[in-house]
Design a protein around this motif. Structure first.
Motif, PDB file in Angstrom:
ATOM      1  N   TYR A   1      16.974  -3.696  41.636  1.00 51.61           N
ATOM      2  CA  TYR A   1      17.956  -4.281  40.717  1.00 51.61           C
ATOM      3  C   TYR A   1      17.544  -3.990  39.276  1.00 51.61           C
ATOM      4  O   TYR A   1      18.363  -3.588  38.454  1.00 51.61           O
ATOM      5  CB  TYR A   1      18.077  -5.781  40.944  1.00 51.61           C
ATOM      6  CG  TYR A   1      18.979  -6.450  39.942  1.00 51.61           C
ATOM      7  CD1 TYR A   1      20.360  -6.327  40.048  1.00 51.61           C
ATOM      8  CD2 TYR A   1      18.460  -7.181  38.892  1.00 51.61           C
ATOM      9  CE1 TYR A   1      21.194  -6.922  39.119  1.00 51.61           C
ATOM     10  CE2 TYR A   1      19.275  -7.773  37.967  1.00 51.61           C
ATOM     11  CZ  TYR A   1      20.644  -7.651  38.083  1.00 51.61           C
ATOM     12  OH  TYR A   1      21.459  -8.225  37.153  1.00 51.61           O
ATOM     13  N   TRP A   2      16.261  -4.171  38.994  1.00 52.74           N
ATOM     14  CA  TRP A   2      15.772  -3.908  37.640  1.00 52.74           C
ATOM     15  C   TRP A   2      15.879  -2.415  37.311  1.00 52.74           C
ATOM     16  O   TRP A   2      16.314  -2.045  36.227  1.00 52.74           O
ATOM     17  CB  TRP A   2      14.325  -4.379  37.511  1.00 52.74           C
ATOM     18  CG  TRP A   2      13.688  -3.952  36.237  1.00 52.74           C
ATOM     19  CD1 TRP A   2      13.854  -4.513  35.000  1.00 52.74           C
ATOM     20  CD2 TRP A   2      12.816  -2.844  36.050  1.00 52.74           C
ATOM     21  NE1 TRP A   2      13.129  -3.826  34.068  1.00 52.74           N
ATOM     22  CE2 TRP A   2      12.471  -2.791  34.684  1.00 52.74           C
ATOM     23  CE3 TRP A   2      12.273  -1.894  36.910  1.00 52.74           C
ATOM     24  CZ2 TRP A   2      11.626  -1.833  34.174  1.00 52.74           C
ATOM     25  CZ3 TRP A   2      11.427  -0.937  36.383  1.00 52.74           C
ATOM     26  CH2 TRP A   2      11.116  -0.916  35.033  1.00 52.74           C
TER      27      TRP A   2
ATOM     28  N   GLY B   1      19.365  -1.193  36.680  1.00 52.22           N
ATOM     29  CA  GLY B   1      19.937  -1.783  35.476  1.00 52.22           C
ATOM     30  C   GLY B   1      19.446  -1.140  34.199  1.00 52.22           C
ATOM     31  O   GLY B   1      19.979  -1.395  33.120  1.00 52.22           O
TER      32      GLY B   1
ATOM     33  N   TRP C   1      24.620 -10.197  44.635  1.00 55.22           N
ATOM     34  CA  TRP C   1      23.928  -9.757  45.844  1.00 55.22           C
ATOM     35  C   TRP C   1      22.430  -9.982  45.727  1.00 55.22           C
ATOM     36  O   TRP C   1      21.751 -10.287  46.707  1.00 55.22           O
ATOM     37  CB  TRP C   1      24.231  -8.292  46.136  1.00 55.22           C
ATOM     38  CG  TRP C   1      25.680  -8.079  46.416  1.00 55.22           C
ATOM     39  CD1 TRP C   1      26.568  -7.385  45.651  1.00 55.22           C
ATOM     40  CD2 TRP C   1      26.420  -8.594  47.519  1.00 55.22           C
ATOM     41  NE1 TRP C   1      27.818  -7.434  46.220  1.00 55.22           N
ATOM     42  CE2 TRP C   1      27.753  -8.174  47.376  1.00 55.22           C
ATOM     43  CE3 TRP C   1      26.089  -9.383  48.616  1.00 55.22           C
ATOM     44  CZ2 TRP C   1      28.744  -8.515  48.275  1.00 55.22           C
ATOM     45  CZ3 TRP C   1      27.079  -9.716  49.526  1.00 55.22           C
ATOM     46  CH2 TRP C   1      28.386  -9.280  49.344  1.00 55.22           C
ATOM     47  N   VAL C   2      21.909  -9.844  44.534  1.00 58.71           N
ATOM     48  CA  VAL C   2      20.483 -10.094  44.321  1.00 58.71           C
ATOM     49  C   VAL C   2      20.194 -11.581  44.452  1.00 58.71           C
ATOM     50  O   VAL C   2      19.198 -11.989  45.057  1.00 58.71           O
ATOM     51  CB  VAL C   2      20.050  -9.558  42.939  1.00 58.71           C
ATOM     52  CG1 VAL C   2      18.612  -9.916  42.633  1.00 58.71           C
ATOM     53  CG2 VAL C   2      20.253  -8.066  42.876  1.00 58.71           C
TER      54      VAL C   2
ATOM     55  N   ARG D   1      24.918  -8.833  40.305  1.00 55.32           N
ATOM     56  CA  ARG D   1      23.850  -9.827  40.359  1.00 55.32           C
ATOM     57  C   ARG D   1      24.012 -10.754  41.550  1.00 55.32           C
ATOM     58  O   ARG D   1      23.028 -11.267  42.077  1.00 55.32           O
ATOM     59  CB  ARG D   1      23.833 -10.618  39.062  1.00 55.32           C
ATOM     60  CG  ARG D   1      22.714 -11.631  39.003  1.00 55.32           C
ATOM     61  CD  ARG D   1      22.649 -12.316  37.689  1.00 55.32           C
ATOM     62  NE  ARG D   1      22.268 -11.320  36.695  1.00 55.32           N
ATOM     63  CZ  ARG D   1      22.388 -11.507  35.389  1.00 55.32           C
ATOM     64  NH1 ARG D   1      22.871 -12.628  34.935  1.00 55.32           N
ATOM     65  NH2 ARG D   1      22.025 -10.579  34.547  1.00 55.32           N
TER      66      ARG D   1
ATOM     67  N   ALA E   1      25.088  -2.308  35.446  1.00 53.47           N
ATOM     68  CA  ALA E   1      24.051  -2.879  36.313  1.00 53.47           C
ATOM     69  C   ALA E   1      24.651  -3.241  37.666  1.00 53.47           C
ATOM     70  O   ALA E   1      25.855  -3.501  37.781  1.00 53.47           O
ATOM     71  CB  ALA E   1      23.457  -4.110  35.651  1.00 53.47           C
ATOM     72  N   PRO E   2      23.844  -3.254  38.701  1.00 47.14           N
ATOM     73  CA  PRO E   2      24.335  -3.672  40.010  1.00 47.14           C
ATOM     74  C   PRO E   2      24.795  -5.124  39.969  1.00 47.14           C
ATOM     75  O   PRO E   2      24.424  -5.882  39.080  1.00 47.14           O
ATOM     76  CB  PRO E   2      23.114  -3.516  40.922  1.00 47.14           C
ATOM     77  CG  PRO E   2      22.171  -2.655  40.174  1.00 47.14           C
ATOM     78  CD  PRO E   2      22.467  -2.825  38.730  1.00 47.14           C
TER      79      PRO E   2
ATOM     80  N   ILE F   1      13.954  -5.475  46.512  1.00 54.39           N
ATOM     81  CA  ILE F   1      15.316  -5.726  46.032  1.00 54.39           C
ATOM     82  C   ILE F   1      15.296  -6.032  44.537  1.00 54.39           C
ATOM     83  O   ILE F   1      16.111  -5.519  43.770  1.00 54.39           O
ATOM     84  CB  ILE F   1      15.968  -6.873  46.830  1.00 54.39           C
ATOM     85  CG1 ILE F   1      16.224  -6.426  48.263  1.00 54.39           C
ATOM     86  CG2 ILE F   1      17.251  -7.342  46.164  1.00 54.39           C
ATOM     87  CD1 ILE F   1      16.604  -7.561  49.195  1.00 54.39           C
TER      88      ILE F   1
END
Length: 113
Positions: free
Chosen positions: A82-83, A86, A38-39, A36, A33-34, A78
């Motif tokens: 992210y979702w 992931g 940054w989110v 977290r 996953a990217p 964003i």
């Protein structure tokens, strides 16, 4: 340095999906996953900027009304990306390949005249 994937002559080249290319471009080629952090930074910043623009718009700046709607859109985008990044990538190779009825009509059985 050549970043193109190497392929052998006996292999068929399959271009990466958009999600795979995006993961590679963002440094998440391993499928993780990217980040977290940054989110957790970007979404509150977008919300804060939306509030600032709302205050400016209420103060008489007409152009700020567009930004008041734009910043929450960015925050939602964003969160969606992210979702989306992931989620596990579906493997299209595992599905059985069955010919559709349209394929049978286009390619008739050569044994039957």
């Amino acid at each position: 340095m050549n970043d193109e994937p190497t392929r052998h002559d006996d292999e068929e080249f399959v271009p990466p999906s958009f999600t795979q290319a995006l993961r590679t471009a963002t440094g998440h080629a391993d499928g993780g996953a990217p980040d977290r952090k940054w989110v957790l930074i970007a979404i509150p910043v977008c919300v804060l900027l939306a509030v600032i623009e709302l205050l400016r718009a209420l103060g008489g700046n007409g152009r700020s009304w567009a930004y008041t709607l734009e910043w929450p859109f960015f925050a939602g985008f964003i969160g969606y990306m992210y979702w989306k990044l992931g989620q596990p990538e579906p493997s299209w190779d595992d599905e059985p390949t069955t010919p559709s009825p349209m394929d049978a009509e286009q390619h008739p059985d050569p044994t039957h005249p």
